[in-house]
Write an enzyme that holds these catalytic residues in place. Structure first.
Site, PDB file in Angstrom:
ATOM      1  N   ASN A 184     -13.507   9.414  -1.697  1.00  0.00           N
ATOM      2  CA  ASN A 184     -13.715   8.702  -2.939  1.00  0.00           C
ATOM      3  C   ASN A 184     -13.775   7.123  -2.154  1.00  0.00           C
ATOM      4  O   ASN A 184     -12.802   6.860  -1.680  1.00  0.00           O
ATOM      5  CB  ASN A 184     -12.923   8.476  -3.979  1.00  0.00           C
ATOM      6  CG  ASN A 184     -12.892  10.050  -4.689  1.00  0.00           C
ATOM      7  OD1 ASN A 184     -13.948  10.667  -4.748  1.00  0.00           O
ATOM      8  ND2 ASN A 184     -11.689  10.378  -4.962  1.00  0.00           N
ATOM      9  N   HIS A 198      -8.786   7.778   2.676  1.00  0.00           N
ATOM     10  CA  HIS A 198      -8.099   9.379   2.879  1.00  0.00           C
ATOM     11  C   HIS A 198      -9.020  10.171   2.453  1.00  0.00           C
ATOM     12  O   HIS A 198      -9.891  10.062   1.685  1.00  0.00           O
ATOM     13  CB  HIS A 198      -6.887   9.212   1.744  1.00  0.00           C
ATOM     14  CG  HIS A 198      -7.195   8.955   0.247  1.00  0.00           C
ATOM     15  ND1 HIS A 198      -7.401   7.611   0.053  1.00  0.00           N
ATOM     16  CD2 HIS A 198      -7.519   9.708  -0.702  1.00  0.00           C
ATOM     17  CE1 HIS A 198      -7.498   7.500  -1.283  1.00  0.00           C
ATOM     18  NE2 HIS A 198      -7.727   8.956  -1.686  1.00  0.00           N
ATOM     19  N   CYS A 231       0.968  -1.339  -0.031  1.00  0.00           N
ATOM     20  CA  CYS A 231       0.077   0.058  -0.022  1.00  0.00           C
ATOM     21  C   CYS A 231       1.047   1.240  -0.007  1.00  0.00           C
ATOM     22  O   CYS A 231       1.511   1.502   0.901  1.00  0.00           O
ATOM     23  CB  CYS A 231      -0.852  -0.057   1.116  1.00  0.00           C
ATOM     24  SG  CYS A 231      -1.717   1.552   1.492  1.00  0.00           S
ATOM     25  N   HIS A 286      -3.857   1.140   8.301  1.00  0.00           N
ATOM     26  CA  HIS A 286      -4.461   0.690   7.052  1.00  0.00           C
ATOM     27  C   HIS A 286      -5.773   0.332   7.200  1.00  0.00           C
ATOM     28  O   HIS A 286      -6.108  -0.612   7.792  1.00  0.00           O
ATOM     29  CB  HIS A 286      -3.554  -0.317   6.446  1.00  0.00           C
ATOM     30  CG  HIS A 286      -4.132  -0.848   5.107  1.00  0.00           C
ATOM     31  ND1 HIS A 286      -3.759  -0.014   4.031  1.00  0.00           N
ATOM     32  CD2 HIS A 286      -5.240  -1.692   4.603  1.00  0.00           C
ATOM     33  CE1 HIS A 286      -4.448  -0.689   3.058  1.00  0.00           C
ATOM     34  NE2 HIS A 286      -5.239  -1.586   3.228  1.00  0.00           N
ATOM     35  N   CYS A 333       0.610   3.351   3.088  1.00  0.00           N
ATOM     36  CA  CYS A 333       1.247   2.654   4.278  1.00  0.00           C
ATOM     37  C   CYS A 333       2.837   2.949   4.066  1.00  0.00           C
ATOM     38  O   CYS A 333       3.397   3.242   5.135  1.00  0.00           O
ATOM     39  CB  CYS A 333       0.953   1.236   4.395  1.00  0.00           C
ATOM     40  SG  CYS A 333      -0.626   0.768   5.251  1.00  0.00           S
TER      41      CYS A 333
HETATM   42  P1  AMP Z   1      -8.170   8.852  -4.866  1.00  0.00           P
HETATM   43  O1  AMP Z   1      -8.612   8.895  -6.248  1.00  0.00           O
HETATM   44  O2  AMP Z   1      -9.242   9.526  -3.957  1.00  0.00           O
HETATM   45  O3  AMP Z   1      -7.860   7.417  -4.364  1.00  0.00           O
HETATM   46  O4  AMP Z   1      -7.213   9.588  -4.507  1.00  0.00           O
HETATM   47  C1  AMP Z   1      -5.826   9.280  -4.366  1.00  0.00           C
HETATM   48  C2  AMP Z   1      -4.775  10.768  -4.648  1.00  0.00           C
HETATM   49  O5  AMP Z   1      -3.691  10.268  -4.058  1.00  0.00           O
HETATM   50  C3  AMP Z   1      -4.781  11.178  -5.910  1.00  0.00           C
HETATM   51  O6  AMP Z   1      -5.102  12.621  -5.789  1.00  0.00           O
HETATM   52  C4  AMP Z   1      -3.318  11.088  -6.103  1.00  0.00           C
HETATM   53  O7  AMP Z   1      -2.785  12.435  -6.816  1.00  0.00           O
HETATM   54  C5  AMP Z   1      -2.723  11.037  -4.805  1.00  0.00           C
HETATM   55  N1  AMP Z   1      -1.561  10.502  -4.507  1.00  0.00           N
HETATM   56  C6  AMP Z   1      -1.024   9.096  -5.230  1.00  0.00           C
HETATM   57  N2  AMP Z   1       0.010   8.742  -4.954  1.00  0.00           N
HETATM   58  C7  AMP Z   1       0.723   9.826  -3.944  1.00  0.00           C
HETATM   59  C8  AMP Z   1       1.751  10.079  -3.494  1.00  0.00           C
HETATM   60  N3  AMP Z   1       2.984   9.485  -3.479  1.00  0.00           N
HETATM   61  N4  AMP Z   1       1.969  11.141  -2.744  1.00  0.00           N
HETATM   62  C9  AMP Z   1       1.126  11.984  -2.530  1.00  0.00           C
HETATM   63  N5  AMP Z   1      -0.159  11.757  -2.996  1.00  0.00           N
HETATM   64  C10 AMP Z   1      -0.536  10.757  -3.769  1.00  0.00           C
HETATM   65 ZN    ZN Z   2      -2.438   1.381   3.550  1.00  0.00          ZN
END
Ligand code: AMP
Ligand code: ZN
Length: 116
Positions: free
Chosen positions: A88, A101, A5, A47, A8
């Site tokens: 989401n 998140h 993950c 998680h 994580c």
């Molecule tokens: P969701 O579509 O709600 O799952 O949003 C996931 C979010 O995580 C997206 O807005 C991505 O831009 C963000 N994201 C993915 N990888 C990272 C990372 N390594 N650091 C910061 N944000 C991330």
């Molecule tokens: Zn996780």
């Protein structure tokens, strides 16, 4: 900790992040692909795959997550102008990262709630 993950790994420090806030249970960091002038994520360190995976035992954590989210929005200067929070969930919800998140989006009018 779920070994594969990405969030994580961010909690564990093996993937870097731009930290906004941290306490024992909660971490907040800048979204890597900001969709607004302010775009931060707020996550439980433990998680939990999605909102749908919260259990009754997680009630205090769920409350804390919301409380910290409003504090973080306030520290980021968003409390007067307002902001959008998004969670989401699953495929139709557009969830890309399967670790619960909350998005905080602000710094401009975020626009329609759902894309047409
Ligand atoms: P969701 O579509 O709600 O799952 O949003 C996931 C979010 O995580 C997206 O807005 C991505 O831009 C963000 N994201 C993915 N990888 C990272 C990372 N390594 N650091 C910061 N944000 C991330
Ligand atoms: Zn996780």
């Amino acid at each position: 900790m779920q070994p594969d993950c990405i969030f994580c790994k961010i909690v564990a420090g093996t993937i870097p992040c731009e930290k906004v806030y941290e306490d024992e249970e909660i971490l907040s960091f800048q979204d890597i692909h900001p969709a607004a002038p302010v775009h931060v994520l707020v996550i439980p360190k433990r998680h939990i795959a999605s909102l749908d995976d919260l259990t009754e035992e997680d009630r205090p954590l769920a409350g804390l997550l919301l409380e910290r989210t409003t504090s973080i929005a306030s520290w980021l200067g968003l409390h007067r102008t307002g902001y959008r929070t998004i969670i989401n969930t699953g495929a139709h919800g557009g969830q890309e990262v399967p670790h619960l998140h909350l998005h905080i989006l602000g710094g401009k009018r975020i626009g329609p709630m759902v894309a047409q």
